[in-house]
Design a protein around this motif. Structure first.
Motif, PDB file in Angstrom:
ATOM      1  N   HIS A   1      76.554  21.512  32.236  1.00  0.00           N
ATOM      2  CA  HIS A   1      75.487  21.903  33.151  1.00  0.00           C
ATOM      3  C   HIS A   1      74.661  23.010  32.497  1.00  0.00           C
ATOM      4  O   HIS A   1      75.195  23.856  31.786  1.00  0.00           O
ATOM      5  N   LYS A   2      73.379  22.993  32.743  1.00  0.00           N
ATOM      6  CA  LYS A   2      72.462  23.986  32.164  1.00  0.00           C
ATOM      7  C   LYS A   2      72.867  25.417  32.535  1.00  0.00           C
ATOM      8  O   LYS A   2      72.728  26.329  31.725  1.00  0.00           O
TER       9      LYS A   2
ATOM     10  N   GLU B   1      75.515  26.602  30.186  1.00  0.00           N
ATOM     11  CA  GLU B   1      74.933  26.830  28.860  1.00  0.00           C
ATOM     12  C   GLU B   1      74.158  28.148  28.824  1.00  0.00           C
ATOM     13  O   GLU B   1      74.295  28.938  27.887  1.00  0.00           O
ATOM     14  N   GLN B   2      73.363  28.405  29.853  1.00  0.00           N
ATOM     15  CA  GLN B   2      72.608  29.655  29.928  1.00  0.00           C
ATOM     16  C   GLN B   2      73.546  30.862  30.001  1.00  0.00           C
ATOM     17  O   GLN B   2      73.268  31.902  29.403  1.00  0.00           O
TER      18      GLN B   2
ATOM     19  N   SER C   1      78.715  20.728  38.330  1.00  0.00           N
ATOM     20  CA  SER C   1      78.840  19.471  37.586  1.00  0.00           C
ATOM     21  C   SER C   1      80.063  18.668  37.999  1.00  0.00           C
ATOM     22  O   SER C   1      80.363  17.643  37.399  1.00  0.00           O
TER      23      SER C   1
ATOM     24  N   GLY D   1      78.365  26.643  37.032  1.00  0.00           N
ATOM     25  CA  GLY D   1      77.837  25.450  36.373  1.00  0.00           C
ATOM     26  C   GLY D   1      78.859  24.331  36.309  1.00  0.00           C
ATOM     27  O   GLY D   1      78.533  23.161  36.516  1.00  0.00           O
TER      28      GLY D   1
ATOM     29  N   ILE E   1      80.833  22.714  28.448  1.00  0.00           N
ATOM     30  CA  ILE E   1      79.504  22.750  29.060  1.00  0.00           C
ATOM     31  C   ILE E   1      79.068  21.355  29.481  1.00  0.00           C
ATOM     32  O   ILE E   1      79.081  20.416  28.690  1.00  0.00           O
TER      33      ILE E   1
ATOM     34  N   ASP F   1      74.823  31.559  26.541  1.00  0.00           N
ATOM     35  CA  ASP F   1      73.743  32.113  25.724  1.00  0.00           C
ATOM     36  C   ASP F   1      73.511  33.590  26.063  1.00  0.00           C
ATOM     37  O   ASP F   1      73.341  34.414  25.168  1.00  0.00           O
TER      38      ASP F   1
END
Length: 174
Positions: free
Chosen positions: A91-92, A95-96, A63, A59, A89, A99
């Motif tokens: 970029h998605k 983040e994923q 980015s 990610g 973070i 998580d």
């Protein structure tokens, strides 16, 4: 498995388990629990569980974060490190990844793991073989990796599993 090191070939013996066609993250927690119980069954108590996720770095790279690999190389530690990583973070995908790591850590604890969990956001296993979530368990006594694994795509289905070096495991037991 024969591995070449320099001009010498060494033979290693690996065994493991594979969990086929399962729901992501929950199955990783189950497989990690099996690995932990196996070590406890062998009366090995001094070990460290490390969780990682290769998509955090991907990610950052996607980015165009300057020095992404260098920044990720120092992201190792406990739950506090996960909170520090959230500041990077952009970029998605990153983040994923965080998580999923937090969720996996919570599930592993729910399955009975009581020791501190170590996190490493620098991919420590072959990223061509393993998908996103990865883990390893090292001997605290020798610092040697006893078990490593994660999610892999094999043929047309996904598996979650781990392998262990039989000789290394026997060395720690003895």
């Amino acid at each position: 498995i024969l591995e070449g090191k320099g001009n010498k070939e060494t033979e290693t013996f690996e065994m493991g388990i594979e969990y086929i066609g399962t729901e992501a993250v929950f199955s990783e927690a189950e497989v990690i629990s099996v690995a932990v119980e196996m070590l406890k069954g062998l009366n090995i108590r001094d070990f460290r569980l490390t969780l990682g996720h290769k998509n955090f770095l991907q990610g950052l790279i996607d980015s165009n974060v300057k020095g992404a690999k260098k920044k990720v190389s120092i992201l190792r530690g406990d739950d506090g490190m996960i909170h520090q990583a959230q500041n990077l973070i952009s970029h998605k995908l990153s983040e994923q990844a965080l998580d999923e790591l937090k969720y996996l850590g919570a599930l592993v604890r729910e399955f009975g793991y009581k020791e501190p969990i170590h996190y490493d956001l620098n991919p420590f296993l072959d990223s061509n073989e393993y998908g996103a979530l990865i883990f390893k368990i090292e001997s605290g006594f020798q610092g040697r990796t006893l078990i490593e694994g994660g999610r892999r795509k094999t043929r047309s289905f996904e598996t979650v599993g781990f392998s262990f070096d039989v000789e290394g495991l026997l060395g720690v037991v003895n």
